[in-house]
Design a protein around this motif. Structure first.
Motif, PDB file in Angstrom:
ATOM      1  N   ALA A  70       0.941  -1.142   0.057  1.00 14.52           N
ATOM      2  CA  ALA A  70      -0.131   0.101  -0.140  1.00 14.52           C
ATOM      3  C   ALA A  70       0.796   1.331   0.032  1.00 14.52           C
ATOM      4  CB  ALA A  70      -0.934  -0.049   1.110  1.00 14.52           C
ATOM      5  N   SER A  71       2.126   1.237   0.383  1.00 12.86           N
ATOM      6  CA  SER A  71       3.128   2.507   0.484  1.00 12.86           C
ATOM      7  C   SER A  71       3.536   2.884  -0.922  1.00 12.86           C
ATOM      8  CB  SER A  71       4.105   1.837   1.447  1.00 12.86           C
ATOM      9  OG  SER A  71       3.613   1.745   2.495  1.00 12.86           O
ATOM     10  N   ASP A  72       3.883   4.129  -0.906  1.00 13.28           N
ATOM     11  CA  ASP A  72       4.156   4.601  -2.024  1.00 13.28           C
ATOM     12  C   ASP A  72       5.697   4.733  -1.910  1.00 13.28           C
ATOM     13  OD1 ASP A  72       1.842   6.028  -3.243  1.00 13.28           O
ATOM     14  OD2 ASP A  72       1.773   6.956  -1.178  1.00 13.28           O
ATOM     15  N   ILE A  73       6.364   4.925  -0.666  1.00 14.48           N
ATOM     16  CA  ILE A  73       7.708   4.857  -0.524  1.00 14.48           C
ATOM     17  C   ILE A  73       8.382   4.233   0.553  1.00 14.48           C
ATOM     18  CG2 ILE A  73       9.786   6.589  -0.065  1.00 14.48           C
ATOM     19  CD1 ILE A  73       7.751   8.941  -0.933  1.00 14.48           C
ATOM     20  N   ILE A  74       9.438   3.383   0.543  1.00 10.01           N
ATOM     21  CA  ILE A  74      10.043   2.826   1.731  1.00 10.01           C
ATOM     22  C   ILE A  74      11.149   3.467   2.095  1.00 10.01           C
ATOM     23  CG2 ILE A  74      11.216   0.743   2.542  1.00 10.01           C
ATOM     24  CD1 ILE A  74       8.243   0.840  -0.021  1.00 10.01           C
ATOM     25  N   TYR A 122      11.783  -6.809  -0.874  1.00  8.91           N
ATOM     26  CA  TYR A 122      10.392  -7.025  -1.430  1.00  8.91           C
ATOM     27  C   TYR A 122       9.879  -5.666  -2.121  1.00  8.91           C
ATOM     28  CZ  TYR A 122       5.248  -7.867  -1.560  1.00  8.91           C
ATOM     29  OH  TYR A 122       4.241  -7.880  -1.749  1.00  8.91           O
ATOM     30  N   ALA A 123      10.311  -4.539  -1.576  1.00  2.00           N
ATOM     31  CA  ALA A 123       9.829  -3.300  -2.112  1.00  2.00           C
ATOM     32  C   ALA A 123      10.548  -2.919  -3.251  1.00  2.00           C
ATOM     33  CB  ALA A 123       9.964  -2.194  -1.224  1.00  2.00           C
ATOM     34  N   TYR A 124      11.750  -3.334  -3.527  1.00  2.66           N
ATOM     35  CA  TYR A 124      12.389  -3.171  -4.770  1.00  2.66           C
ATOM     36  C   TYR A 124      11.751  -3.741  -5.814  1.00  2.66           C
ATOM     37  CZ  TYR A 124      16.143  -3.570  -8.215  1.00  2.66           C
ATOM     38  OH  TYR A 124      16.935  -3.644  -9.161  1.00  2.66           O
ATOM     39  N   ALA A 125      11.535  -5.173  -5.501  1.00  5.88           N
ATOM     40  CA  ALA A 125      10.806  -6.161  -6.572  1.00  5.88           C
ATOM     41  C   ALA A 125       9.550  -5.627  -6.750  1.00  5.88           C
ATOM     42  CB  ALA A 125      10.618  -7.653  -6.013  1.00  5.88           C
ATOM     43  N   LYS A 126       8.748  -5.106  -6.049  1.00  7.60           N
ATOM     44  CA  LYS A 126       7.638  -4.408  -6.302  1.00  7.60           C
ATOM     45  C   LYS A 126       7.517  -3.083  -7.060  1.00  7.60           C
ATOM     46  CE  LYS A 126       4.065  -5.995  -4.686  1.00  7.60           C
ATOM     47  NZ  LYS A 126       3.112  -6.856  -5.403  1.00  7.60           N
ATOM     48  N   LYS A 155       8.947  -0.316  -5.967  1.00 11.02           N
ATOM     49  CA  LYS A 155       8.742   1.011  -4.892  1.00 11.02           C
ATOM     50  C   LYS A 155      10.151   1.416  -4.800  1.00 11.02           C
ATOM     51  CE  LYS A 155       4.492  -0.929  -3.429  1.00 11.02           C
ATOM     52  NZ  LYS A 155       3.408   0.108  -3.550  1.00 11.02           N
ATOM     53  N   PRO A 156      10.239   2.781  -4.745  1.00  9.32           N
ATOM     54  CA  PRO A 156      11.315   3.635  -4.221  1.00  9.32           C
ATOM     55  C   PRO A 156      11.637   3.240  -2.721  1.00  9.32           C
ATOM     56  CG  PRO A 156       9.920   5.267  -4.585  1.00  9.32           C
ATOM     57  CD  PRO A 156       9.133   3.850  -4.749  1.00  9.32           C
ATOM     58  N   VAL A 157      13.078   2.760  -2.577  1.00  8.15           N
ATOM     59  CA  VAL A 157      13.421   2.426  -1.358  1.00  8.15           C
ATOM     60  C   VAL A 157      14.588   3.626  -0.991  1.00  8.15           C
ATOM     61  CG1 VAL A 157      14.620   0.798   0.320  1.00  8.15           C
ATOM     62  CG2 VAL A 157      13.008  -0.012  -1.629  1.00  8.15           C
ATOM     63  N   ILE A 158      14.326   4.290  -0.071  1.00  3.84           N
ATOM     64  CA  ILE A 158      15.444   5.212   0.592  1.00  3.84           C
ATOM     65  C   ILE A 158      16.227   4.709   1.724  1.00  3.84           C
ATOM     66  CG2 ILE A 158      15.835   7.440   1.319  1.00  3.84           C
ATOM     67  CD1 ILE A 158      13.214   8.273  -0.369  1.00  3.84           C
ATOM     68  N   GLY A 159      17.392   4.583   1.771  1.00  8.16           N
ATOM     69  CA  GLY A 159      18.166   4.111   2.940  1.00  8.16           C
ATOM     70  C   GLY A 159      18.510   5.310   3.749  1.00  8.16           C
ATOM     71  N   LEU A 160      18.411   4.836   5.047  1.00 10.35           N
ATOM     72  CA  LEU A 160      18.831   5.809   6.293  1.00 10.35           C
ATOM     73  C   LEU A 160      19.905   5.239   7.060  1.00 10.35           C
ATOM     74  CD1 LEU A 160      18.588   8.732   7.863  1.00 10.35           C
ATOM     75  CD2 LEU A 160      16.820   7.531   9.048  1.00 10.35           C
ATOM     76  N   ARG A 161      21.039   5.692   7.208  1.00 12.95           N
ATOM     77  CA  ARG A 161      22.466   5.216   7.656  1.00 12.95           C
ATOM     78  C   ARG A 161      22.927   6.213   8.476  1.00 12.95           C
ATOM     79  NH1 ARG A 161      24.685   0.256   8.718  1.00 12.95           N
ATOM     80  NH2 ARG A 161      26.931   0.514   9.100  1.00 12.95           N
ATOM     81  N   THR A 162      22.669   6.181   9.824  1.00 15.54           N
ATOM     82  CA  THR A 162      23.154   7.327  10.721  1.00 15.54           C
ATOM     83  C   THR A 162      24.498   6.683  11.350  1.00 15.54           C
ATOM     84  OG1 THR A 162      22.051   6.749  12.649  1.00 15.54           O
ATOM     85  CG2 THR A 162      20.866   8.328  11.283  1.00 15.54           C
ATOM     86  N   ASP A 163      24.696   5.398  11.219  1.00 16.08           N
ATOM     87  CA  ASP A 163      25.966   4.625  11.555  1.00 16.08           C
ATOM     88  C   ASP A 163      27.148   5.016  10.770  1.00 16.08           C
ATOM     89  OD1 ASP A 163      27.742   2.625  12.788  1.00 16.08           O
ATOM     90  OD2 ASP A 163      26.186   1.314  12.727  1.00 16.08           O
ATOM     91  N   PHE A 164      28.215   5.563  11.475  1.00  9.42           N
ATOM     92  CA  PHE A 164      29.439   5.991  10.742  1.00  9.42           C
ATOM     93  C   PHE A 164      30.494   4.654  10.385  1.00  9.42           C
ATOM     94  CE2 PHE A 164      30.589   6.169  15.195  1.00  9.42           C
ATOM     95  CZ  PHE A 164      31.854   5.345  15.163  1.00  9.42           C
TER      96      PHE A 164
END
Length: 140
Positions: free
Chosen positions: A68-72, A91-95, A97-106
């Motif tokens: 149901a989501s537009d963005i992950i 799964y979202a990539y296969a569907k 859907k744009p997947v935006i990663g968030l990595r605050t870990d250095f």
């Protein structure tokens, strides 16, 4: 006025710190005009499901949430990315859907920021919440 985009927030949810960070990130997204599907609340916050340990129900709610989501948005922190988050991103990539990663870990791997398969599946990688909002606004 355009309809709010629905963001599926994928991330680890096993410690108090992870749960609290997910809620903080959800609130940031809400305050910036997005609707949010937060698995820790929208997929498993039914007491009877937790009591029955109904993993299939939780899984299906998460799949429906991604569908149901537009963005992950995938939180990719840690020495190794959370396995559930990796599955949700794949799964979202296969569907499509744009997947935006968030990595605050250095910390970074010797050959990239995260696992190669994840790095190739995301459309962008943000390093903090402010950068995430700038990136995700392009999809609004």
């Amino acid at each position: 006025m355009s309809e709010k985009k629905l963001v599926y927030l994928a991330g680890p949810l096993f410690t108090h710190a992870e749960l609290e960070y997910n809620r903080k990130l959800r609130d940031t997204l809400l305050n910036n005009g997005f609707s949010v599907f937060l698995p820790q609340e929208d997929a498993e916050d039914a007491a009877q499901e937790r009591e029955r340990q109904n993993q299939e129900c939780i899984f299906l709610k998460c799949v429906e949430g991604i569908d149901a989501s537009d963005i992950i948005v995938a939180v990719l922190d840690g020495a190794d990315v959370d396995a559930g988050t990796a599955w949700e991103a794949g799964y979202a990539y296969a569907k499509g859907k744009p997947v935006i990663g968030l990595r605050t870990d250095f910390r970074e791997l010797s050959d990239g920021i995260v696992n190669l398969m994840l790095e190739m599946a995301i459309v962008a990688l943000a390093r903090d919440e402010e950068e995430l909002i700038k990136i995700i606004e392009k999809y609004q």
